[in-house]
Design an enzyme around this catalytic site. Structure first.
Site, PDB file in Angstrom:
ATOM      1  N   LYS A 195      40.647  45.067  31.517  1.00 13.23           N
ATOM      2  CA  LYS A 195      40.501  43.642  31.793  1.00 13.23           C
ATOM      3  C   LYS A 195      41.611  42.915  31.058  1.00 13.23           C
ATOM      4  O   LYS A 195      41.715  42.976  29.834  1.00 13.23           O
ATOM      5  CB  LYS A 195      39.134  43.162  31.322  1.00 13.23           C
ATOM      6  CG  LYS A 195      38.950  41.658  31.459  1.00 13.23           C
ATOM      7  CD  LYS A 195      37.526  41.261  31.156  1.00 13.23           C
ATOM      8  CE  LYS A 195      37.360  39.755  31.217  1.00 13.23           C
ATOM      9  NZ  LYS A 195      35.983  39.350  30.913  1.00 13.23           N
ATOM     10  N   LYS A 248      40.690  44.414  36.455  1.00 17.28           N
ATOM     11  CA  LYS A 248      40.508  42.979  36.664  1.00 17.28           C
ATOM     12  C   LYS A 248      41.642  42.207  36.017  1.00 17.28           C
ATOM     13  O   LYS A 248      41.964  42.507  34.867  1.00 17.28           O
ATOM     14  CB  LYS A 248      39.172  42.594  36.036  1.00 17.28           C
ATOM     15  CG  LYS A 248      38.853  41.147  36.003  1.00 17.28           C
ATOM     16  CD  LYS A 248      37.550  40.973  35.290  1.00 17.28           C
ATOM     17  CE  LYS A 248      37.304  39.496  35.161  1.00 17.28           C
ATOM     18  NZ  LYS A 248      36.262  39.191  34.237  1.00 17.28           N
TER      19      LYS A 248
END
Ligand code: PBG
Length: 324
Positions: A195, A248
């Site tokens: 992330k 992400k």
């Protein structure tokens, strides 16, 4: 060989032949719809920075989940906006918390739809950080216990999958141990393994009212410049017991999705995040792009890069188009 014998256009002459040779497919069962759940009843408040997405009270979230299920969408992922926030994020692990309540209600109404619970403290802390704060530091190890309690309470409430998005070191192992100790050895962990510290989360933070009150998330989320480090994060999360991994954001990190897909055997997901959604909506609302085309091309590209499934605010809209 080459031209004139080679003519790639031969395989593009009709939709029938294009669809016959198509390499990548997209289907509603690949998609996960994020839902923002807030207190109250009959609340359906549009998010200013994410037109078409809403903060929903539990009853309205159930209605959206029912719609998603009927369209063949695989899952919903729940984010909570609690009544009150505090320094220790008590709303995150309250057995009667907003996500716990929503998970139970959705499982009751739509048993076949998977419910994923996002595990992070930032929506529940008064300072907006993803962990326990001392001075200006986000303290890693003291946060792990709170994350583990959150995941256990979500799974007890009915969440099928828990998805830690906080990026603390060691959280997957802590959550796995706590789930197992609570008799929840069958609950899988979808780890947000890679992330990035991304500007593309801006609209989400408005939706979830989770922008940090000071500083930023760069001491735990990844540097956008790094791809090898993403592989390291994935390896560590799998060693700690992650069942699936998530990258992400999605479109700016297609290279990372591809490298992770080529490296591991577990399912790999990608999160097409709020900023990616809002940019398409803004341009489409200005008449600058064809929304549906750009939506489908974006999702297909994420699949082509190697994602097995996609978390996207377009899950229902895309499913509707795919079912025509
Ligand atoms: C953290 C979390 C965030 C998102 C998903 N989980 C926000 C953040 O890290 O600031 C962002 C998702 C999106 O932008 O759509 N709980």
């Amino acid at each position: 060989m080459g031209f004139p014998v080679d003519r790639p256009r031969r395989l593009r002459r009709s939709e029938a032949i294009r669809s016959f040779v198509r390499e990548t497919d997209l289907s509603p069962g690949d998609l996960v719809q994020p839902l923002f759940v807030c207190p109250g009843r009959k609340v359906r408040q549009e998010i200013r920075s994410m037109p078409g997405q809403h903060n929903l009270s539990v009853d309205e979230a159930v209605a959206d989940a029912q719609e998603a299920g009927a369209l063949g969408v695989a899952a919903v992922i729940l984010f909570g906006i609690p009544e009150t926030k505090d320094a220790r994020a008590s709303g995150a692990y309250d057995p009667q918390g907003i996500v716990q309540e929503a998970a139970a209600a959705i499982k009751k109404a739509v048993p076949d739809l998977l419910v994923i619970a996002d595990v992070c403290l930032c929506e529940y802390t008064d300072h907006g950080h993803c962990g326990v704060v001392q001075g200006t530091e986000i303290v890693n190890d003291a946060t792990l216990d709170l994350l583990a309690r959150t995941a256990v309470s979500q799974a007890r409430a009915g969440a099928d999958i828990v998805a830690p998005s906080d990026m603390m070191d060691g959280r997957v192992a802590a959550i796995r141990a706590a789930l197992d100790a609570a008799g929840l050895a069958g609950t899988p962990i979808l780890s947000y393994a890679a992330k990035y510290a991304s500007g593309f989360y801006g609209p989400f933070r408005e939706a979830a009212q989770s922008a940090p009150k000071f500083g930023d998330r760069r001491s735990h989320q990844m540097d956008p410049a790094n791809a090898r480090e993403a592989l390291r994060e994935v390896d560590l999360d799998l060693e700690e017991g992650a069942d699936m991994v998530l990258i992400k954001p999605a479109l700016p990190y297609l290279d990372v999705i591809r490298q992770v897909r080529d490296r591991v055997t577990v399912p790999v997901g990608a999160y097409h995040v709020s900023g990616e959604y809002s940019m398409i909506e803004a341009a489409a609302r200005n008449g600058w792009i064809d929304r549906d085309r750009v939506m489908m091309e974006s999702l297909l590209s994420i699949r082509r890069a190697g994602a097995d499934f996609i978390l996207t605010y377009y899950a229902r809209d895309a499913a509707r188009l795919l079912r025509r």
